[in-house]
Design a protein around this motif. Structure first.
Motif, PDB file in Angstrom:
ATOM      1  N   ASP A  87       0.845  -1.195   0.000  1.00 36.74           N
ATOM      2  CA  ASP A  87       0.000   0.000   0.000  1.00 36.74           C
ATOM      3  C   ASP A  87       0.877   1.240   0.000  1.00 36.74           C
ATOM      4  OD1 ASP A  87      -1.852  -1.958   0.469  1.00 36.74           O
ATOM      5  OD2 ASP A  87      -2.588  -1.126   2.352  1.00 36.74           O
ATOM      6  N   PRO A  88       0.444   2.308  -0.683  1.00 34.44           N
ATOM      7  CA  PRO A  88       1.152   3.582  -0.529  1.00 34.44           C
ATOM      8  C   PRO A  88       0.927   4.138   0.873  1.00 34.44           C
ATOM      9  CG  PRO A  88      -0.844   3.886  -1.830  1.00 34.44           C
ATOM     10  CD  PRO A  88      -0.711   2.407  -1.572  1.00 34.44           C
ATOM     11  N   LEU A  89       1.722   5.134   1.242  1.00 34.97           N
ATOM     12  CA  LEU A  89       1.602   5.797   2.539  1.00 34.97           C
ATOM     13  C   LEU A  89       1.264   7.260   2.294  1.00 34.97           C
ATOM     14  CD1 LEU A  89       4.812   4.363   4.276  1.00 34.97           C
ATOM     15  CD2 LEU A  89       2.500   3.384   4.263  1.00 34.97           C
ATOM     16  N   ILE A  90       0.284   7.760   3.029  1.00 37.81           N
ATOM     17  CA  ILE A  90      -0.152   9.143   2.852  1.00 37.81           C
ATOM     18  C   ILE A  90       0.094   9.921   4.138  1.00 37.81           C
ATOM     19  CG2 ILE A  90      -2.149  10.648   2.474  1.00 37.81           C
ATOM     20  CD1 ILE A  90      -3.245   8.525   0.575  1.00 37.81           C
ATOM     21  N   SER A  91       0.698  11.101   3.991  1.00 38.81           N
ATOM     22  CA  SER A  91       0.945  12.002   5.112  1.00 38.81           C
ATOM     23  C   SER A  91       0.641  13.415   4.652  1.00 38.81           C
ATOM     24  CB  SER A  91       2.399  11.892   5.586  1.00 38.81           C
ATOM     25  OG  SER A  91       2.655  12.802   6.634  1.00 38.81           O
ATOM     26  N   GLY A  92      -0.460  13.978   5.153  1.00 37.06           N
ATOM     27  CA  GLY A  92      -0.854  15.314   4.728  1.00 37.06           C
ATOM     28  C   GLY A  92      -1.096  15.359   3.231  1.00 37.06           C
ATOM     29  N   GLU A  93      -0.370  16.208   2.529  1.00 38.31           N
ATOM     30  CA  GLU A  93      -0.515  16.357   1.083  1.00 38.31           C
ATOM     31  C   GLU A  93       0.537  15.572   0.306  1.00 38.31           C
ATOM     32  OE1 GLU A  93      -2.945  17.971  -0.649  1.00 38.31           O
ATOM     33  OE2 GLU A  93      -3.905  18.104   1.313  1.00 38.31           O
ATOM     34  N   LYS A  94       1.160  14.584   0.967  1.00 38.82           N
ATOM     35  CA  LYS A  94       2.197  13.788   0.318  1.00 38.82           C
ATOM     36  C   LYS A  94       1.780  12.328   0.261  1.00 38.82           C
ATOM     37  CE  LYS A  94       5.316  17.230   0.404  1.00 38.82           C
ATOM     38  NZ  LYS A  94       4.598  18.218   1.225  1.00 38.82           N
ATOM     39  N   ILE A  95       2.170  11.654  -0.818  1.00 34.70           N
ATOM     40  CA  ILE A  95       1.948  10.211  -0.943  1.00 34.70           C
ATOM     41  C   ILE A  95       3.269   9.546  -1.303  1.00 34.70           C
ATOM     42  CG2 ILE A  95       1.162  10.452  -3.361  1.00 34.70           C
ATOM     43  CD1 ILE A  95      -0.643   7.974  -2.826  1.00 34.70           C
ATOM     44  N   LEU A  96       3.621   8.495  -0.558  1.00 32.57           N
ATOM     45  CA  LEU A  96       4.841   7.737  -0.801  1.00 32.57           C
ATOM     46  C   LEU A  96       4.463   6.395  -1.410  1.00 32.57           C
ATOM     47  CD1 LEU A  96       8.020   7.606  -0.192  1.00 32.57           C
ATOM     48  CD2 LEU A  96       7.329   6.062   1.646  1.00 32.57           C
ATOM     49  N   ILE A  97       5.049   6.086  -2.550  1.00 35.12           N
ATOM     50  CA  ILE A  97       4.875   4.797  -3.207  1.00 35.12           C
ATOM     51  C   ILE A  97       6.194   4.050  -3.112  1.00 35.12           C
ATOM     52  CG2 ILE A  97       4.411   3.633  -5.396  1.00 35.12           C
ATOM     53  CD1 ILE A  97       2.695   6.066  -6.169  1.00 35.12           C
ATOM     54  N   SER A  98       6.149   2.779  -2.730  1.00 29.45           N
ATOM     55  CA  SER A  98       7.371   1.987  -2.616  1.00 29.45           C
ATOM     56  C   SER A  98       7.061   0.540  -2.962  1.00 29.45           C
ATOM     57  CB  SER A  98       7.932   2.078  -1.184  1.00 29.45           C
ATOM     58  OG  SER A  98       9.058   1.245  -1.032  1.00 29.45           O
ATOM     59  N   THR A  99       7.854  -0.047  -3.863  1.00 31.56           N
ATOM     60  CA  THR A  99       7.656  -1.442  -4.247  1.00 31.56           C
ATOM     61  C   THR A  99       9.006  -2.141  -4.371  1.00 31.56           C
ATOM     62  OG1 THR A  99       7.566  -0.817  -6.590  1.00 31.56           O
ATOM     63  CG2 THR A  99       5.465  -1.046  -5.423  1.00 31.56           C
ATOM     64  N   LYS A 121      12.577  10.448  -6.234  1.00 36.85           N
ATOM     65  CA  LYS A 121      12.564   9.001  -6.456  1.00 36.85           C
ATOM     66  C   LYS A 121      13.918   8.445  -6.069  1.00 36.85           C
ATOM     67  CE  LYS A 121       9.163   8.174 -10.131  1.00 36.85           C
ATOM     68  NZ  LYS A 121       8.995   7.748 -11.551  1.00 36.85           N
ATOM     69  N   SER A 122      13.918   7.226  -5.515  1.00 37.77           N
ATOM     70  CA  SER A 122      15.162   6.634  -5.043  1.00 37.77           C
ATOM     71  C   SER A 122      14.959   5.140  -4.812  1.00 37.77           C
ATOM     72  CB  SER A 122      15.591   7.302  -3.725  1.00 37.77           C
ATOM     73  OG  SER A 122      16.647   6.616  -3.113  1.00 37.77           O
ATOM     74  N   LYS A 123      16.058   4.396  -4.837  1.00 35.68           N
ATOM     75  CA  LYS A 123      16.020   2.974  -4.487  1.00 35.68           C
ATOM     76  C   LYS A 123      16.316   2.762  -3.009  1.00 35.68           C
ATOM     77  CE  LYS A 123      17.348   1.356  -9.102  1.00 35.68           C
ATOM     78  NZ  LYS A 123      16.004   0.873  -9.462  1.00 35.68           N
ATOM     79  N   VAL A 124      16.234   3.828  -2.209  1.00 37.57           N
ATOM     80  CA  VAL A 124      16.581   3.754  -0.792  1.00 37.57           C
ATOM     81  C   VAL A 124      15.646   2.821  -0.023  1.00 37.57           C
ATOM     82  CG1 VAL A 124      15.172   5.766  -0.154  1.00 37.57           C
ATOM     83  CG2 VAL A 124      17.159   5.140   1.250  1.00 37.57           C
ATOM     84  N   LEU A 125      14.391   2.677  -0.485  1.00 39.99           N
ATOM     85  CA  LEU A 125      13.422   1.818   0.201  1.00 39.99           C
ATOM     86  C   LEU A 125      12.632   1.055  -0.843  1.00 39.99           C
ATOM     87  CD1 LEU A 125      12.258   1.069   3.020  1.00 39.99           C
ATOM     88  CD2 LEU A 125      10.508   2.811   2.617  1.00 39.99           C
ATOM     89  N   ARG A 126      12.617  -0.291  -0.707  1.00 45.59           N
ATOM     90  CA  ARG A 126      11.950  -1.148  -1.692  1.00 45.59           C
ATOM     91  C   ARG A 126      11.072  -2.142  -0.931  1.00 45.59           C
ATOM     92  NH1 ARG A 126      17.516  -3.249  -3.554  1.00 45.59           N
ATOM     93  NH2 ARG A 126      17.635  -3.084  -1.293  1.00 45.59           N
ATOM     94  N   THR A 127       9.873  -1.716  -0.596  1.00 46.36           N
ATOM     95  CA  THR A 127       8.986  -2.557   0.217  1.00 46.36           C
ATOM     96  C   THR A 127       8.170  -3.457  -0.718  1.00 46.36           C
ATOM     97  OG1 THR A 127       7.471  -0.664   0.301  1.00 46.36           O
ATOM     98  CG2 THR A 127       8.825  -1.062   2.223  1.00 46.36           C
ATOM     99  N   LEU A 134      11.064  11.383   5.213  1.00 45.44           N
ATOM    100  CA  LEU A 134       9.986  11.423   4.234  1.00 45.44           C
ATOM    101  C   LEU A 134      10.228  12.501   3.185  1.00 45.44           C
ATOM    102  CD1 LEU A 134       7.166  10.531   3.240  1.00 45.44           C
ATOM    103  CD2 LEU A 134       6.193  12.201   4.833  1.00 45.44           C
ATOM    104  N   GLN A 135      10.577  13.680   3.600  1.00 40.87           N
ATOM    105  CA  GLN A 135      10.657  14.815   2.683  1.00 40.87           C
ATOM    106  C   GLN A 135      11.806  14.708   1.694  1.00 40.87           C
ATOM    107  OE1 GLN A 135       8.291  17.116   2.352  1.00 40.87           O
ATOM    108  NE2 GLN A 135       9.409  18.016   0.639  1.00 40.87           N
ATOM    109  N   THR A 136      12.904  14.047   2.095  1.00 39.93           N
ATOM    110  CA  THR A 136      14.099  14.026   1.245  1.00 39.93           C
ATOM    111  C   THR A 136      14.460  12.649   0.708  1.00 39.93           C
ATOM    112  OG1 THR A 136      15.600  13.641   3.117  1.00 39.93           O
ATOM    113  CG2 THR A 136      15.031  15.942   2.593  1.00 39.93           C
ATOM    114  N   GLY A 137      13.997  11.584   1.382  1.00 42.20           N
ATOM    115  CA  GLY A 137      14.399  10.236   1.008  1.00 42.20           C
ATOM    116  C   GLY A 137      15.759   9.845   1.547  1.00 42.20           C
TER     117      GLY A 137
END
Length: 408
Positions: free
Chosen positions: A254-266, A287-293, A323-326
Motif C-alpha cells: 500500500d502507498p503511505l499518505i501524510s498530509g498532502e504527500k503520498i509515498l509509493i514503494s515497491t 525518487k530513489s532505491k533507498v526503500l523497496r517494500t 519522508l521529505q528528502t528520502g
C-alpha cells in the motif's frame, strides 16, 4: 449523606478505571489497524520481557498462506489453505479455540512462493467480508459464521485474474465494498454483492484500497499492474494515476499518505517515490532505491518512514528514511520481508525469521528493549496488536498469540 457521597465517589473511580482500561486497548477491525496506517493507540503493554521471552498464551494452525488478522472483543479472524480448500477461521482470543470456520474449494496457487491465502478479512459491525485469490467473495455473520451472501465475482464478471490472484482486503465505504479487482478497482453492494461499478479488464495489483480525501472528494488509491490509481469509491471515477512499473506487475505494498504527500514503494529493485497530492496528477518530489517494500507497507511517524527494504529472498534491513528528502537515517540488518507496527511510541517488529522485537521509535537508531523468537518458517505477515495481545503467523499458518498485557 456521607455514605451516599462515598458510594458515588467509589462508582466514579470504578468508571474512570474502566475508561482508562478501554483507552489503552483497541480492536483491530481492518487491514493495518483502526486508522489503516499501521499505528495503534494502545498503551500500557509490556515492552520489556524476561530472559525466557514473553508469554505465548496459545498457538494454533490455520493452513498455508499469509493472511493477516482482524479482531473484535474476544474473537480473532484469519484465513488459510489446506487440502484443496481455503478456510476462514474465527478463534477465541483467550484460548485460540475454534469458534467457527468455513471452507470452500480453492487452488493452492504456489507460483514461485508457498501459495495459500494472501488476502485478509475485514470486519464491519457484525459482518465479516473476505475475498479469495480466485474471486470468492463472502459476507459472514461475524458471530457465528452464517453466510449472508456469497458469489464468485470473477466468474460473474469475467474479469482478469492477475498472476498471483486477487489479494488485499475489502474496503468498506458506506454501502459498498471496494475491491482491488481490474485496472482501477471494483465496487459491489455490501448487502448483496451486486456489482455497482467496475474498471477496465486489466491486471490488478496486490494492494488494499487506501482511503483519503483530496479537497472535498473522497478517494481510494489502488495499486494496479502498472500504476497507482485514485478513484472515487462511490462510482469508480478516476481522479488521477501515477504510472509505476514494477517487475512482474507486483505493485503490492500500500502507498503511505501524510498530509498532502503520498509515498509509493515497491520491491524487485524498483524503489520509492514521494509525490505532491496538491497537483493532478501528483507531482514527483523525489525518487530513489533507498526503500523497496515488496510486501508489507512501511509506517510514517513524525516525518520519518520506517519499512522493510528488499525482496523475500534478500534478508534485507529495516530502514528509517526522511519522508521529505528520502535520505536514509539508519538501517537495521537481516530483518527480511517481515512487517512492523507502531504503538505508544514503540515499534513492534516481526522479522521474516519469526523474531519479535520491541524498540522505541527513533530516527537515530533501532535499539530493542525486548527480543524473542516466537515462530519459525517464513513470516511475511506483519504482526497485529489488539487488546494487549500480538498475533503473529508464518507461511505454514502457525499462529503465536503473544500476551503483552500487564501494564508497566
Amino acid at each position: 449523606m456521607r455514605d451516599g457521597l462515598g458510594e458515588g465517589l467509589a462508582l466514579l473511580a470504578l468508571l474512570a478505571a474502566g475508561a482508562m482500561q478501554l483507552a489503552h486497548a483497541d480492536d483491530w477491525p481492518q487491514w493495518r489497524g483502526p486508522d489503516r496506517n499501521g499505528i495503534s493507540k494502545e498503551s500500557g503493554w509490556l515492552d520489556h520481557w524476561p530472559d525466557e521471552g514473553p508469554k505465548i498464551t496459545w498457538k494454533a494452525t490455520v493452513g498455508l498462506g499469509f493472511s493477516s488478522f482482524v479482531t473484535k472483543a474476544d474473537r480473532v479472524y484469519t484465513m488459510g489453505h489446506g487440502q484443496d480448500v481455503d478456510t476462514v477461521f474465527c478463534l477465541d482470543t483467550g484460548s485460540g479455540k475454534e469458534i467457527w470456520k468455513h471452507s470452500y474449494p480453492a487452488e493452492l496457487g504456489d507460483k514461485y512462493f508457498p501459495g495459500g491465502t494472501t488476502g485478509s478479512p475485514t470486519l464491519d459491525g457484525n459482518r465479516l467480508y473476505t475475498l479469495s485469490r480466485w474471486g470468492d467473495l463472502f459476507c459472514f455473520e461475524a458471530a457465528n459464521g452464517k453466510i449472508l451472501w456469497s458469489k464468485n465475482i470473477q466468474k460473474e464478471t469475467g474479469i482478469r485474474i492477475p498472476d498471483w490472484g486477487f489479494t488485499g482486503a475489502p474496503f468498506v465505504y458506506k454501502n459498498l465494498l471496494v475491491l482491488n479487482i481490474g485496472d482501477a478497482g471494483m465496487g459491489v453492494d455490501k448487502n448483496t454483492g451486486n456489482v455497482v461499478w467496475k474498471s477496465a479488464n486489466k491486471n490488478a495489483g496486490y494492494s488494499t484500497p487506501l482511503p483519503f480525501s483530496q479537497g472535498t472528494e473522497p478517494l481510494v488509491v489502488i495499486g494496479s499492474g502498472q500504476s497507482y490509481v485514485a478513484v472515487n469509491p462511490e462510482n469508480g471515477k478516476e481522479a488521477w494515476r501515477v504510472r509505476w512499473m514494477t517487475e512482474y506487475g507486483v505493485n503490492g505494498a500500500d502507498p503511505l499518505i501524510s498530509g498532502e504527500k503520498i509515498l509509493i514503494s515497491t520491491g524487485y529493485g524498483k524503489g520509492a517515490g514521494l509525490f505532491e497530492l496538491a497537483q493532478n496528477p501528483p507531482k514527483e518530489i523525489w525518487k530513489s532505491k533507498v526503500l523497496r517494500t515488496q510486501l508489507s507497507p512501511g509506517v510514517i511517524k513524525d516525518g520519518f518512514v520506517y519499512g522493510m527494504d528488499g525482496d523475500t529472498d534478500d534478508d534485507g534491513p529495516l530502514k528509517c528514511i526522511e519522508l521529505q528528502t528520502g535520505k536514509e537515517r539508519w538501517s537495521e540488518p537481516k530483518m527480511g520481508t517481515g512487517g512492523l507496527l507502531i504503538a505508544d511510541g514503540k515499534f513492534i517488529v516481526l522479522s521474516s525469521h519469526g523474531e519479535l522485537s520491541v524498540a522505541p521509535v527513533s530516527p537515530d537508531a533501532f535499539k530493542p528493549t525486548a527480543r524473542a523468537q516466537v515462530l519459525g518458517g517464513k513470516c511475511w505477515t506483519a504482526p497485529v496488536l489488539s487488546n494487549g495481545r500480538v498475533y503473529c503467523r508464518n507461511s505454514r499458518g502457525d499462529i503465536a498469540c503473544v500476551d503483552l498485557r500487564g501494564g508497566k
